[in-house]
Enzyme design. Structure first.
Site, PDB file in Angstrom:
ATOM      1  N   ASP A   1       0.867  -1.187   0.000  1.00 33.98           N
ATOM      2  CA  ASP A   1       0.000   0.000   0.000  1.00 33.98           C
ATOM      3  C   ASP A   1       0.894   1.223   0.000  1.00 33.98           C
ATOM      4  O   ASP A   1       1.941   1.257   0.651  1.00 33.98           O
ATOM      5  CB  ASP A   1      -0.969  -0.006   1.185  1.00 33.98           C
ATOM      6  CG  ASP A   1      -0.269  -0.153   2.519  1.00 33.98           C
ATOM      7  OD1 ASP A   1      -0.056   0.864   3.199  1.00 33.98           O
ATOM      8  OD2 ASP A   1       0.069  -1.301   2.884  1.00 33.98           O
TER       9      ASP A   1
ATOM     10  N   GLU B   1      -7.644   4.568  12.245  1.00 39.73           N
ATOM     11  CA  GLU B   1      -6.572   4.269  13.197  1.00 39.73           C
ATOM     12  C   GLU B   1      -6.642   5.115  14.464  1.00 39.73           C
ATOM     13  O   GLU B   1      -5.970   4.820  15.449  1.00 39.73           O
ATOM     14  CB  GLU B   1      -5.208   4.514  12.538  1.00 39.73           C
ATOM     15  CG  GLU B   1      -4.980   3.778  11.238  1.00 39.73           C
ATOM     16  CD  GLU B   1      -3.637   4.147  10.606  1.00 39.73           C
ATOM     17  OE1 GLU B   1      -2.685   4.464  11.355  1.00 39.73           O
ATOM     18  OE2 GLU B   1      -3.545   4.135   9.368  1.00 39.73           O
TER      19      GLU B   1
END
Length: 306
Positions: free
Chosen positions: A109, A201
């Protein structure tokens, strides 16, 4: 006048040479010529031996032979180098990280953090059976930020044959619905792409319940518009503290670094594991997150947008 008397021929003694070369009657002896012994003809190589030599030369000069030798040497060197390492979690020197075994589909990613990427080099990179099959590309963040490298990566990665997905970095203190709309205005998903991803997150100063409410608004809107369940990405600790038991029907992508196994319960249905944040990839000038897909090629294909 009377005829002159004939002279009686005077008998002369034979010379030594005449005596030596004559027999008892005075006739010349036949010279015996010493014959040279006949040379034995050397036997040449048989047809079978010639054939075997030709075959041997063909093998020795064949590139396949040397490829076999080099492969054998590499395997032996790999075995020596891996002595003492966990065979299920060994180092891949090309990627400069340890990679857990048991996974056949790998990916990365990326975001602006990796800079300009040569996607052809990314696709061509391979060690043993490990190569980059897919890439998740950052598209947006919050309500206003578009990753400056997104459009280029989204265009160039598929050209190189890398299967792509796009992700949004979620801000829990911003409305989830509006974040979802902003994300879909930026990314045009097509058949063959990986599902949309929401990266959550942080709580960003709000309660866990408020974060979950806004996240629910986000994923529901994405699902309505794309007809695909989005993937939820998060760290292992964040998942255990705030998400476990929620959003169970959505594909899960968990970050848990530098471990031979993902330490979640057997009841946790996860699809992707981000197991390293320090991979070195050809064509990228910065370290990269490295991921494994939890399934075979058929399961991976079923996950793609149809």
């Amino acid at each position: 006048m009377p005829p002159a008397p004939r002279k009686t021929p005077v008998s002369r003694k034979p010379t030594f040479r005449q005596a030596y070369e004559s027999d008892a009657s005075g006739r010349p002896r036949k010279k015996t010529v010493a014959r040279k012994p006949a040379r034995k003809k050397k036997k040449g190589l048989s047809t079978e031996w010639k054939f075997m030599i030709v075959i041997l030369l063909l093998v020795l000069f064949s590139p396949f032979y040397y490829a076999y030798v080099i492969k054998g040497f590499s395997s032996t060197w790999r075995w020596i180098r891996d002595i003492g390492e966990d065979p299920n979690y060994r180092t891949y020197s090309s990627f400069d990280i340890r990679i857990p075994k048991g996974y056949n589909i790998h990916g990365i990613d990326v975001s602006y953090y990796q800079g300009k990427i040569d996607w052809k080099k990314v696709k061509d990179m391979k060690e043993d059976d490990v190569k980059v099959d897919f890439a998740f590309i950052k598209a947006t963040e919050g309500l206003f930020m578009v990753d400056p490298y997104f459009q280029r990566n989204w265009r160039e990665a598929p050209k190189a044959g890398v299967i792509c997905g796009a992700y949004h970095f979620f801000r829990a203190h911003k409305p989830g619905l509006w974040q979802a709309k902003f994300f879909l205005q930026t990314v045009n998903f097509e058949a063959g792409d990986l599902p949309p991803v929401v990266d959550v997150e942080e709580l960003n100063g709000v309660s866990a319940s408020e974060m979950r409410k806004q996240l629910n608004d986000f994923v529901k809107h994405i699902e309505r518009k794309t007809k695909v369940k989005p993937i939820i990405y998060t760290g292992l600790s964040f998942y255990k503290d705030y998400l476990k038991g929620n959003f169970e029907n959505y594909p899960l992508w968990i970050a848990h670094y530098h471990q031979p196994k993902l330490k979640v319960g057997a009841d946790t249905k996860w699809h992707f594991w981000q197991h390293s944040d320090k991979a070195k990839i050809s064509g990228i000038n910065h370290v990269v997150d490295f991921n494994a897909f939890n399934g075979d090629s058929l399961a991976f294909d079923r996950l793609l947008i149809k």
